[in-house]
Scaffold this motif. Structure first.
Motif, mmCIF file in Angstrom:
data_model
loop_
_atom_site.group_PDB
_atom_site.id
_atom_site.type_symbol
_atom_site.label_atom_id
_atom_site.label_comp_id
_atom_site.label_asym_id
_atom_site.label_seq_id
_atom_site.Cartn_x
_atom_site.Cartn_y
_atom_site.Cartn_z
ATOM 1 N N ASN A 74 0.841 -1.200 0.000
ATOM 2 C CA ASN A 74 0.000 0.000 0.000
ATOM 3 C C ASN A 74 0.870 1.242 0.000
ATOM 4 O O ASN A 74 1.893 1.287 0.690
ATOM 5 C CB ASN A 74 -0.881 0.009 1.255
ATOM 6 N N HIS A 105 -0.085 1.619 10.052
ATOM 7 C CA HIS A 105 0.265 0.577 11.032
ATOM 8 C C HIS A 105 1.470 -0.212 10.553
ATOM 9 O O HIS A 105 1.939 -0.031 9.418
ATOM 10 C CB HIS A 105 -0.929 -0.320 11.338
ATOM 11 N N ASP A 162 2.993 -4.878 4.612
ATOM 12 C CA ASP A 162 2.390 -4.363 3.379
ATOM 13 C C ASP A 162 2.122 -2.851 3.456
ATOM 14 O O ASP A 162 1.655 -2.254 2.481
ATOM 15 C CB ASP A 162 1.108 -5.143 3.011
ATOM 16 N N HIS A 163 2.436 -2.246 4.601
ATOM 17 C CA HIS A 163 2.289 -0.784 4.761
ATOM 18 C C HIS A 163 3.614 -0.077 5.066
ATOM 19 O O HIS A 163 3.690 1.139 4.944
ATOM 20 C CB HIS A 163 1.267 -0.478 5.860
ATOM 21 N N ASP A 165 -7.500 -1.491 6.749
ATOM 22 C CA ASP A 165 -7.194 -2.558 7.705
ATOM 23 C C ASP A 165 -7.982 -2.357 9.004
ATOM 24 O O ASP A 165 -7.423 -2.281 10.085
ATOM 25 C CB ASP A 165 -5.686 -2.635 7.962
ATOM 26 N N HIS A 217 -10.242 -7.449 9.166
ATOM 27 C CA HIS A 217 -10.526 -6.596 8.000
ATOM 28 C C HIS A 217 -12.038 -6.428 7.807
ATOM 29 O O HIS A 217 -12.828 -7.182 8.349
ATOM 30 C CB HIS A 217 -9.902 -7.224 6.750
ATOM 31 N N HIS A 243 -7.642 -1.959 -0.461
ATOM 32 C CA HIS A 243 -7.192 -3.184 0.216
ATOM 33 C C HIS A 243 -8.104 -4.376 -0.077
ATOM 34 O O HIS A 243 -8.404 -5.182 0.791
ATOM 35 C CB HIS A 243 -7.099 -2.922 1.731
HETATM 36 ZN ZN LIG Z 1 -2.720 -4.246 4.982
#
Ligand SMILES: [Zn+2]
Ligand SMILES: [Zn+2]
Length: 267
Positions: free
Chosen positions: A13, A56, A60-61, A146, A194, A219
């Motif tokens: 992301n 967070h 993936d972030h 998320d 999620h 997402h």
């Molecule tokens: Zn994520």
């Protein structure tokens, strides 16, 4: 303001948000090499970035947050708990240098260049997780990703968003019958996991019909969702609430997972 998504989903992301000749980045879950390639391809000026904000500490972030901060001396803004999460995330190889660490509090305005940025807590199975409400140029943009569920303290930010990026991670039936093992399915569906398409549709119907002009779904799961299904499910939920909308129909679209979205002008 305008923004571009450079990736949305578990493969990485990254959002670049621009106001005039200044910008901020939220999350860098793609590699720094890919960030540079996409920036060149899509006319994203990295030279005008004032800081990196982090939702967070999941990889993936945050994959390249430390790498970009080290290379460019950009400050990294997030809460103390998310900073700690990044320090102990072993998949985030390069760490944020101490001198570039900026700790922010939730529900507090941060004035950075032309932006006023407020973080708010979002429930998720990470060290912490922030939604962001960004004001500039007389308009606003709210990002919620998320999210295990919508808490009462998130509601005012979603309700006043003129532009809303909100997670629609999975379709209930696809998750139930899909390839994931039961413990992972339970994690995703838990109230610290999620949002399903139904969750997101109901949240929009309940909170966002008055103010929102444009909504982007983010997402989306590759295995447990697809853009057409997410849009259909959410539009069906909203159709039942059409009379509650105070203005033109809201534009809703799904952000692409692996490719950039192109720039959206926010007016
Ligand atoms: Zn994520
Ligand atoms: Zn996450």
């Amino acid at each position: 303001m305008r923004f571009i998504s450079l990736g949305s989903g578990s493969s990485g992301n990254c959002y670049y948000i621009q106001s005039g000749d200044k910008a901020i980045i939220i999350d860098i879950g793609i590699s720094i090499r890919r960030l540079k390639i996409l920036s060149r391809q899509y006319g994203v000026n990295m030279g005008n970035v004032l800081g990196i904000f982090v939702t967070h500490d999941h990889t993936d972030h945050v994959k390249a947050v430390g790498a970009l901060s080290q290379e460019t001396a950009l400050p990294v803004y997030t809460t103390e708990s998310v900073h700690h999460g990044m320090e102990i995330n072993r998949y985030m190889k390069k760490k944020v240098p101490r001198e570039h660490t900026r700790t922010i509090e939730t529900h507090t305005e941060n004035h950075i260049g032309p932006f006023c940025i407020t973080a708010f807590p979002v429930p998720h199975d990470s060290s912490g997780n922030n939604g962001y409400f960004i004001e500039s140029d007389g308009t606003n943009l709210c990002l919620v990703t998320d999210a295990g569920h919508i808490t009462p303290e998130m509601e005012p930010y979603i309700a006043k968003a003129q532009h809303l990026i909100i997670e629609a991670n999975y379709d209930l039936a696809m998750l139930a019958t899909g390839p994931y093992p039961a413990p992972l399915r339970r994690r995703i569906a838990s109230d610290r996991g999620h949002m399903s398409n139904e969750d997101t549709g109901n949240a929009i119907a309940r909170l966002a019909l008055k103010e929102a002009k444009h909504i982007w779904l983010c997402h989306l799961s590759e295995e447990n969702n697809n853009p057409n299904l997410a849009l259909r499910t959410i539009k069906e939920i909203l159709a039942a609430h059409e009379s509650e909308s105070s203005h033109e129909p809201i534009t809703i679209e799904a952000l692409p997972r692996r490719s950039p979205s192109g720039f959206y002008e926010l007016i």
